[in-house]
Structure formats: structure tokens, C-alpha cells
Design a protein around this motif. Structure first.
Motif, PDB file in Angstrom:
ATOM      1  N   ILE A 198     -57.168  67.907  58.891  1.00 11.65           N
ATOM      2  CA  ILE A 198     -56.495  67.500  60.117  1.00 11.65           C
ATOM      3  C   ILE A 198     -56.788  68.560  61.171  1.00 11.65           C
ATOM      4  N   CYS A 230     -44.327  64.624  58.553  1.00 12.40           N
ATOM      5  CA  CYS A 230     -45.265  65.080  57.517  1.00 12.40           C
ATOM      6  C   CYS A 230     -44.530  65.103  56.177  1.00 12.40           C
ATOM      7  N   VAL A 283     -45.257  66.468  53.485  1.00 10.91           N
ATOM      8  CA  VAL A 283     -45.418  67.724  52.749  1.00 10.91           C
ATOM      9  C   VAL A 283     -45.232  68.861  53.753  1.00 10.91           C
ATOM     10  N   ALA A 319     -47.372  70.588  55.315  1.00 12.21           N
ATOM     11  CA  ALA A 319     -48.623  70.918  55.996  1.00 12.21           C
ATOM     12  C   ALA A 319     -48.380  71.258  57.460  1.00 12.21           C
ATOM     13  N   LEU A 320     -47.469  70.535  58.093  1.00 10.80           N
ATOM     14  CA  LEU A 320     -47.162  70.807  59.490  1.00 10.80           C
ATOM     15  C   LEU A 320     -45.743  71.357  59.555  1.00 10.80           C
ATOM     16  N   CYS A 342     -51.968  69.498  52.967  1.00  7.89           N
ATOM     17  CA  CYS A 342     -52.082  68.151  53.535  1.00  7.89           C
ATOM     18  C   CYS A 342     -52.519  67.154  52.471  1.00  7.89           C
ATOM     19  N   ILE A 343     -51.832  66.028  52.395  1.00 12.33           N
ATOM     20  CA  ILE A 343     -52.221  65.002  51.432  1.00 12.33           C
ATOM     21  C   ILE A 343     -52.905  63.819  52.126  1.00 12.33           C
ATOM     22  N   LEU A 344     -53.299  64.022  53.367  1.00 13.61           N
ATOM     23  CA  LEU A 344     -54.053  63.019  54.126  1.00 13.61           C
ATOM     24  C   LEU A 344     -53.351  61.662  54.171  1.00 13.61           C
ATOM     25  N   CYS A 345     -52.103  61.693  54.574  1.00 14.15           N
ATOM     26  CA  CYS A 345     -51.353  60.449  54.668  1.00 14.15           C
ATOM     27  C   CYS A 345     -51.549  59.788  56.026  1.00 14.15           C
ATOM     28  N   TRP A 346     -52.127  60.481  56.959  1.00 17.21           N
ATOM     29  CA  TRP A 346     -52.401  60.005  58.322  1.00 17.21           C
ATOM     30  C   TRP A 346     -51.151  59.825  59.169  1.00 17.21           C
ATOM     31  N   ARG A 347     -50.011  60.234  58.703  1.00 15.64           N
ATOM     32  CA  ARG A 347     -48.830  59.992  59.531  1.00 15.64           C
ATOM     33  C   ARG A 347     -48.932  60.718  60.868  1.00 15.64           C
ATOM     34  N   CYS A 348     -49.371  61.982  60.827  1.00 13.68           N
ATOM     35  CA  CYS A 348     -49.412  62.752  62.075  1.00 13.68           C
ATOM     36  C   CYS A 348     -50.441  62.174  63.038  1.00 13.68           C
TER      37      CYS A 348
END
Ligand code: SF4
Ligand code: SF4
Ligand code: SF4
Ligand code: SF4
Lengths: 171, 626
Positions: free
Chosen positions: B184, B204, B206, B208-209, B154-160
Motif C-alpha cells: 500500500i 484497517c 490489522v 497496518a495503518l 497489511c493483509i491487502l484487504c483494500w479497505r483503505c
């Protein structure tokens, strides 16, 4: 009178020839009795591939398909699956459920080896790959995998082919 | 909506001048002239947050670099996206992102279609200077039975999290902890409940999800991609079928702003295992009580002979997931060849359909001021992506009234008389209540009141339009005394044969109690279908057919939009369903000569001019032609 001269010199010629023969008899022989014996191959020989294992016997290949996409002739097929605690094949999350190389298409370029991020596949020393049916040239994972006993260390080099040993004289 | 006179501004991006409406982001303005600015957190459907800092650009007269995804354009702005300073920042941002990123691309399902990979190649530094141990987080965390989360990636982009707040409104995902410890997660680590989780995997940037179903199935470059339509429900969301080795790997969304607005629901997205073919089945016919395998020709001949013996006493049920082309032939087979009016596609008794049932297009929901969901959650469950459209509109001011079917009065009182545009949404089973509410609302409010009936199956609307009904012909024309019997009346109607056609196990012929008493005694049951079901035990002729994902054709969604589906999976050894119907008809002396699906589509459009919408992926509008 030529006949007389040759009659007198003949034994000398024969003795000289015999000397040559006797001289060579003391040198080691160069002919190798292939296929019973094989010449040692250079360490970077690009022969048939080997899929490696870690020291504990787990497979190095994670089924990432990078070798398959790097292969210029597209002769590698990989299908991945997930490791479970009950069925663990490789150390991480993912392993190759299916791994096949079509050895007839392969051009032994070694790009698969270059692409592999885990050094799971390398080109081995085996080059004697003749067989009697095209189907037998589809090497499946079991054919390519290092035997369990051979994985002595993490860094083990490809097992060498039986090398040419000094041949015992038969006479 | 009246056309709003928009003010425009002109700016320069990398020396190119571009004119865009006021209130455009630098990012979008640059896109206009084909300049790509790398992004991670920005998403066209979500409000800007500018947390990833990947889109920094140089703007003249501004002291620092500006995030292109969050700064609006101004007149005379001079933007530079490729300068040494921008380059240096992009490298820096990527180097920071990769400090704790595990770089386990070889085992990551996103590998090969990952924005982080691509942008690192394009803009990133070649090597890392970070030599310490990376921070480690949990890997392969199941967020639900559908989603796997890898917290290291996760790159903490907050999209999810923004999706869950701004798009679905369910607020299921959240950022937990702070700084480098941020992860997350769901509330109390409970499994996620949302019906829209699959979208997280698509947004996402990346790996991550990721989807549990697609886990390690394929690499993006192995996939054959086919544009199609979701077989899940009448919403008709556009999908892309990604198949590997002729086996479906996943359904991905394919944006259609008028229908799905680029989202899918999990019910539809994860329904594809229903369409995997398990065996190479052959037709079977029942002789002396036992089923035996025969060729297609023999099965067709047998069916045709038996149908001739049944005379006109034949009923036909075609599933609402058949294509319009199949339904067109099916109707011709019954009305023209068997001379039988007993035709149906419905699961049971339902109120009569009318063209006005589609007077409210899906996209117009955004322009309503009041929407009434008659039946509440039931309406959402029937077409789940509708919720996302409603929630989006609610954020723009729509007021949604969820009322029970019997509570029309409550909704009537809640809508004020000065409302401009009101919509009534209900499933087709509750149509009568919806029509009544609509007429009472029309008397009360000043503006327009329109309704949208949610049909069953991906082509339930097409089946109605094409007259797979006992009492209505194509285009809802009345049959003037030649009405047949609907499905609920079949048991006890003295029928001698039933022909069932279905191409999706999701909308199959589910037998009611009365039907399960009646079917075993029926002299002839022809079961032309994709997947076996308990009906196999009762059938006299079983003809394998193509699945929804294995054929070409068109389907009509609940608002009347005609969309194409294409063959994603090759099952050429199964004879196409329409060819089987044609062969049966020709055995009975019909003389049909269709050579391919396109010919049937063309004839369908000739017979039913509103279906010219086929070629424009437009809505079928019936206004003048009736
Ligand atoms: S050696 Fe070259 S041709 Fe052979 S499998 Fe590897 S990449 Fe392919
Ligand atoms: S051999 Fe290497 S490159 Fe090929 S799939 Fe296995 S890990 Fe990947
Ligand atoms: S899980 Fe993916 S979408 Fe969510 S914040 Fe992390 S990188 Fe972004
Ligand atoms: S709303 Fe319906 S059409 Fe859309 S994805 Fe869900 S099931 Fe499929």
C-alpha cells in the motif's frame, strides 16, 4: 544404697555423653547465619522479578503490557514509548518507559513470566524483601532491571542469591 | 422520498428462516438472525470486493463455497455457515494470511482490538506449518505526519484504498506492485494530504495503518471510553473519547448515520492535545497590578463585588463551544442579574441568524439533486465531514456546484428549472448571499430549495438558539428596544466590565486590533476559561473552568441536532463552570438553586420547548413555537 551405685556409674554416663558431643563435632553444622548467609533456592523459585537484557545491554521488554493484563491481582503498570535512533532502549520499535510492580500486592504466581512473549520478565531468586515503608515495595524499572554487567549472555539465568557456603569452624 | 414497496425474499441460514429485502447480501441476512460470518475486506459503507475470502459459506445447489459479502440472497436459498468444509476453508484462509504476517502483536497498536487476532483465535489453525522465512517489508513508514504504515502487517484487504476511492474520492492510497510484492502506498511516496486519514486507521482490520499521535500510548483494555461529540466544528460528529489514566489517548468515531455516517475528519480527530490539562491551576485575581492565587470562593466574591461596581455596564462573551446549560445560565446572568443586554458569542460581525438556517438537515443532502456550495472549498473547510456526505451523494447522482460567494448567478444558471430538491450550503458569514440565492432559486425551480448555514464552533447553533446575542432572546424572539451592543461595538461603548467564558482553545476569544487597543484600559476583565491564553495578561480575575471534554451537558450542531457530551476527563478540583456562574449570580442576590446539570437542562427545556429534542438527540424545530 542407691547413692553408692550412682557414684560409681556417674563417670561412665559422663563419658558416654561426651562421646556423643565429640561425634557431632566432626559433622558439618546445619544452622545458616541468616541474613548474612542464605540457603540456595531451587532453580524455579518464584522470588522477586527480574527484567532481563540482551547480551548487548538492550532491554528485552517491549512494553506490551501482556504481563500486566495476565497478572491476576493487577499489580503491574507498564507504559510504552517509541525507540528513536538517539534514544534506543530495546531492539525493536517499542520499549517500556515505565514499568512498576507493587510487590506487596504481588502473589508471586509467575503468570507474568508465562505471559511475556520475549522472556523479558522472570521470577528471580530473591525472597528477602522486608522493608520499613509500604512505598518501598513499589519496584520501579531501575529496581527490577538486571544490572548491565550481569547481562553476559542472551540466555543468562537469573543471578543466584549468595548461596550457603561451608562455614569455617571457629573452634 | 416516497416509501418504496420493497420485495422481500426468504432464505434459510443455518436452519433459521429469515426474510430480508431483495438485494441484501448473505452476510447481512445472516446478521439479521444473529449469525456472525467472519470478514476482513467487507465494509458496510463500501461496495463488496470479496478479496479476503474469509466469508466463504456453503450455499446449497452451488458447486463451490460462495463469499457471503458479495452474493445477494435469493428466494429459497439454503446457507450454511458452520460446516466442516467452511471450517477448513476458514482455517486455510487464515493460515495463508498469517504466512507473511509478522505477528508482532506485542508491539502493535491494534493488538487487543484486532479482527485478525480475534478471528485467528476463533476460526484459525492453532499452529502454522510454514517454516520458511517470512517475506519482509518496510515497517513504521510515515504516510504523513499523522499516519504510520506497517507494510508487513497489511493483509491487502483494500479497505483503505477503497475508502480513498469510494468514500473520500481523493484516490490517495493505491495498491502498488503485484502478488506477494503488493504494498500500500501513496503516489510517488509523497506524504498523504487527505483530511480524512484517521478513518483509515479505524477501518484497517490489522495494525497496518495506525495513528502517530496514539502510537504506543495505550492498550485497548486500559482505555476508559466516553461517548461525546467532536469539539472541532459545527458538524457535531459523534466521537468516543478514549482516555488512559485520565489523559486523552485518542478520539474514535461513533457512528451516527444522521450526522457523521461513522467518519471523522483529521482536524477534529487529532485536535485532542488541545484539551490536555497541563497543570492544577487555581483562580487568580489581580491586586495592585499583580496576579495572586486565591480560592474559588474568594475569586467569585471579588468578581461579584467588582461587577456590582460596574453597574449594568457589563458585556459578556461566551464561546460557541460552551454547553447549552452554561449558555442558558450565562444568558440569565446577564439579562436577569446584571440587567445587561450586551451579550455575544460571535467572533465578529455576522448576519442575523434565523431558525430557517437549518431547513436542510445534513442527512437530507443525500436526497437532493443539486447542492450549491456558496464559497466553494471554504464550506468544506468549515465542516470537513460534510465532504464525505456530499461525495457519497454525488455517487448517487447529486450534482454539486462549487461557486464563489459573489458567483450566485453562475449557480442559478447551472440549476435547471425542473430540479426537485436543491440545497444551498454556506458558512454563516456568507448568509446574506445564500439567502438571496435561495430566494432566486425558489422562483426558478419547481422543487424545494433549502439552506444549511454552517455555524462556528461545536455549539454555535445552540448559542443562537439560546439567545447569546445582543438583539435576540432565546428562540430568536426580538428584544423590543432592549437590544445591546454586539462584540464589534464594544470597544468605545463605555463598558466597565467584560466577562469572557470559553471552554475550548479551538474557539477562543481572539482579539481583533480594536479590541487589543481597548481591553488593556478596561477596568474589569473576568476571564473564565479552560486554557490560558494571552488574555491572561489583561485579566483581573482568572477563573479556571472545565474543558469541553471535562463536563456534562448538551450541544447543538449546525443543523439543530441536540447531542449530549459527557465527562471523559475528571477534573473535579476545578469548580464546574455553571456552579461558578450560579455563585456569582447568588452573590448579587439571585437565589438560584440548581443542584446539577440535569436540573439546568430540565429548566432549559421548560423555558424553550423545542429543546425537548435534547432527550431524543433530535433536531430542534422551531416551526410552531415562534
Ligand atoms: S507474579 Fe503473579 S501477581 Fe506477581 S506480578 Fe506476576 S502475575 Fe502479578
Ligand atoms: S515484561 Fe514482557 S509481557 Fe511485560 S511488558 Fe515487557 S515484554 Fe510485555
Ligand atoms: S493497510 Fe490495512 S486497510 Fe489497507 S489494505 Fe492493508 S490491511 Fe487493508
Ligand atoms: S467535521 Fe467537524 S465535528 Fe466532524 S470530525 Fe471534523 S471537526 Fe469534528
Amino acid at each position: 544404697m542407691a547413692g553408692v551405685k550412682e557414684t560409681l556409674l556417674g563417670p561412665i554416663y559422663i563419658a558416654r555423653a561426651m562421646l556423643t558431643t565429640l561425634k557431632h563435632n566432626r559433622k558439618p553444622i546445619v544452622t545458616i547465619e541468616y541474613p548474612e548467609r542464605q540457603k540456595p533456592v531451587p532453580p524455579r523459585e518464584r522470588g522477586r522479578h527480574i527484567l532481563h537484557r540482551y547480551a548487548d545491554g538492550l532491554e528485552k521488554c517491549v512494553g506490551c503490557e501482556l504481563c500486566a493484563i495476565a497478572c491476576p491481582v493487577g499489580c503491574i503498570v507498564v507504559e510504552a514509548a517509541e525507540n528513536t535512533p538517539e534514544h534506543r532502549v530495546s531492539p525493536g520499535e517499542r520499549y517500556a518507559k515505565r514499568y512498576e510492580i507493587n510487590l506487596l500486592r504481588c502473589i508471586y504466581c509467575g503468570l507474568c513470566e508465562e505471559a511475556c512473549p520475549y522472556d523479558a520478565i522472570t521470577m528471580g531468586p530473591r525472597y528477602d524483601l522486608a522493608d520499613d515503608h509500604p512505598d518501598k515495595f513499589i519496584a520501579v524499572k531501575e529496581d527490577l532491571l538486571e544490572p548491565l554487567s550481569a547481562s553476559i549472555s542472551d540466555t543468562a539465568l537469573p543471578t543466584a542469591a549468595p548461596s550457603a557456603q561451608p562455614v569455617a569452624r571457629k573452634w | 422520498m416516497a416509501a418504496v414497496q420493497t420485495e422481500t425474499v426468504t432464505l434459510t441460514v443455518n436452519g433459521q428462516s429469515v426474510t430480508v429485502p431483495k438485494g441484501t447480501l448473505i452476510l447481512d441476512a445472516a446478521k439479521e438472525v444473529g449469525i456472525d460470518i467472519p470478514i476482513f475486506c467487507s465494509h458496510p459503507k463500501m461496495a463488496p470486493v470479496a478479496v479476503c475470502r474469509m466469508c466463504l459459506v456453503e450455499v446449497e445447489k452451488m458447486p463451490k463455497l460462495q463469499p457471503a459479502c458479495a452474493v445477494y440472497v435469493a428466494d429459497g436459498m439454503v446457507v450454511k455457515t458452520v460446516t466442516d468444509q467452511v471450517n477448513k476453508y476458514q482455517k486455510g484462509v487464515l493460515e495463508f494470511l498469517l504466512i507473511n504476517h509478522p505477528l508482532d502483536c506485542p508491539i502493535c497498536d491494534k493488538g487487543g482490538e484486532c479482527p485478525l487476532q480475534d478471528q485467528t483465535y476463533q476460526y484459525g489453525p492453532g499452529a502454522s506449518r510454514f517454516t520458511f522465512d517470512k517475506a519482509h517489508f518496510d515497517k513504521a513508514v510515515p504516510l504523513s505526519d499523522r499516519i504510520v504504515l506497517d507494510r508487513e502487517r497489511c493483509i491487502l484487504c483494500w479497505r483503505c484504498t477503497r475508502f480513498s476511492e469510494e468514500i473520500s474520492g481523493e484516490r490517495e492510497l493505491a495498491l502498488i506492485q503485484r502478488g506477494v510484492h503488493t504494498i500500500i502506498g501513496t503516489y510517488n511516496d509523497e506524504p498523504a494530504q487527505s483530511n480524512y486519514q484517521g478513518n483509515w486507521t479505524e477501518i484497517c482490520p490489522v495494525g497496518a495503518l495506525t495513528s502517530r499521535q496514539y502510537r504506543f500510548i495505550s492498550r485497548p483494555w486500559d482505555l476508559d471510553r466516553t461517548a461525546s461529540v467532536c469539539p472541532g466544528c459545527a458538524m457535531g460528529c459523534n466521537i468516543q473519547i478514549d482516555a488512559r489514566n485520565n489523559k486523552i489517548g485518542r478520539f474514535q468515531s461513533r457512528e451516527n448515520v444522521a450526522v457523521d455516517d461513522s467518519w471523522l475528519c483529521d482536524y477534529g480527530r487529532y485536535s485532542f492535545p488541545n484539551f490536555q490539562r497541563e497543570s492544577q491551576e487555581r483562580p487568580r485575581i489581580r491586586r495592585n497590578g499583580a496576579l495572586e492565587e486565591v480560592s474559588f470562593d474568594e475569586a467569585i466574591g471579588f468578581a461579584a463585588d467588582q461587577l456590582t461596581q460596574a453597574g449594568g455596564q457589563v458585556a459578556g462573551w461566551a464561546s460557541p463551544s460552551d454547553t447549552n446549560e452554561e449558555l442558558f445560565l450565562f444568558r440569565r446572568l446577564f439579562r436577569d442579574v446584571f440587567q445587561s443586554p450586551h451579550l455575544d458569542h460571535r467572533p465578529g460581525a455576522l448576519p442575523d441568524p434565523e431558525p430557517e438556517d437549518t431547513s436542510l438537515p445534513i442527512a437530507d443532502i443525500e436526497h437532493l439533486d443539486h447542492a450549491i456550495l456558496l464559497g466553494g472549498q471554504e464550506v468544506i473547510d468549515a465542516a470537513p465531514v460534510l465532504h464525505l456526505r456530499l461525495f457519497k451523494s454525488q455517487r448517487k447522482g447529486l450534482i454539486v456546484h462549487k461557486v464563489g460567494v459573489g458567483e450566485g448567478k453562475k449557480a442559478l444558471d447551472a440549476v435547471p428549472a425542473e430540479a426537485q430538491a436543491v440545497g444551498v450550503l454556506a458558512t454563516e458569514a456568507n448568509k446574506s448571499a445564500a439567502v438571496e440565492l435561495q430566494s432566486r432559486l425558489s422562483k426558478k425551480v419547481k422543487g424545494s430549495v433549502r439552506r444549511l448555514m454552517i455555524t462556528t464552533g461545536p455549539n454555535g447553533r445552540g448559542a443562537k438558539d439560546l439567545g447569546i446575542l445582543p438583539h435576540l432572546g432565546p428562540g430568536y424572539v426580538s428584544l423590543n428596544g432592549q437590544s445591546g451592543k454586539g462584540r464589534v461595538e464594544w470597544p468605545g461603548a463605555g463598558l466597565r466590565a467584560v466577562y469572557i467564558h470559553e471552554s475550548s482553545p479551538l474557539h477562543a476569544f481572539a482579539t481583533s486590533d480594536a479590541e487589543s487597543m481597548w481591553l488593556p484600559g478596561l477596568p474589569l476583565l473576568i476571564y473564565h476559561r479552560f486554557k490560558s491564553s494571552p488574555l491572561d495578561d489583561l485579566a483581573h480575575v482568572i477563573i479556571p473552568g472545565h474543558a469541553f471534554t471535562e463536563k456534562d451537558g448538551t450541544v447543538t450542531n449546525m443543523e439543530g441536532r441536540v447531542q449530549r457530551i459527557k465527562t471523559a476527563i475528571d477534573a473535579a478540583w476545578v469548580r464546574e463552570d455553571w456552579r461558578v456562574m450560579q455563585a456569582i449570580a447568588n452573590r448579587l442576590g439571585a437565589g438560584w438553586t440548581y443542584a446539577d446539570v440535569a436540573e439546568i437542562t430540565a429548566e432549559l427545556v421548560r423555558a424553550l420547548p423545542p429543546y425537548a429534542a435534547v432527550n431524543q438527540a433530535e433536531r430542534v424545530t422551531w416551526s410552531e413555537n415562534r
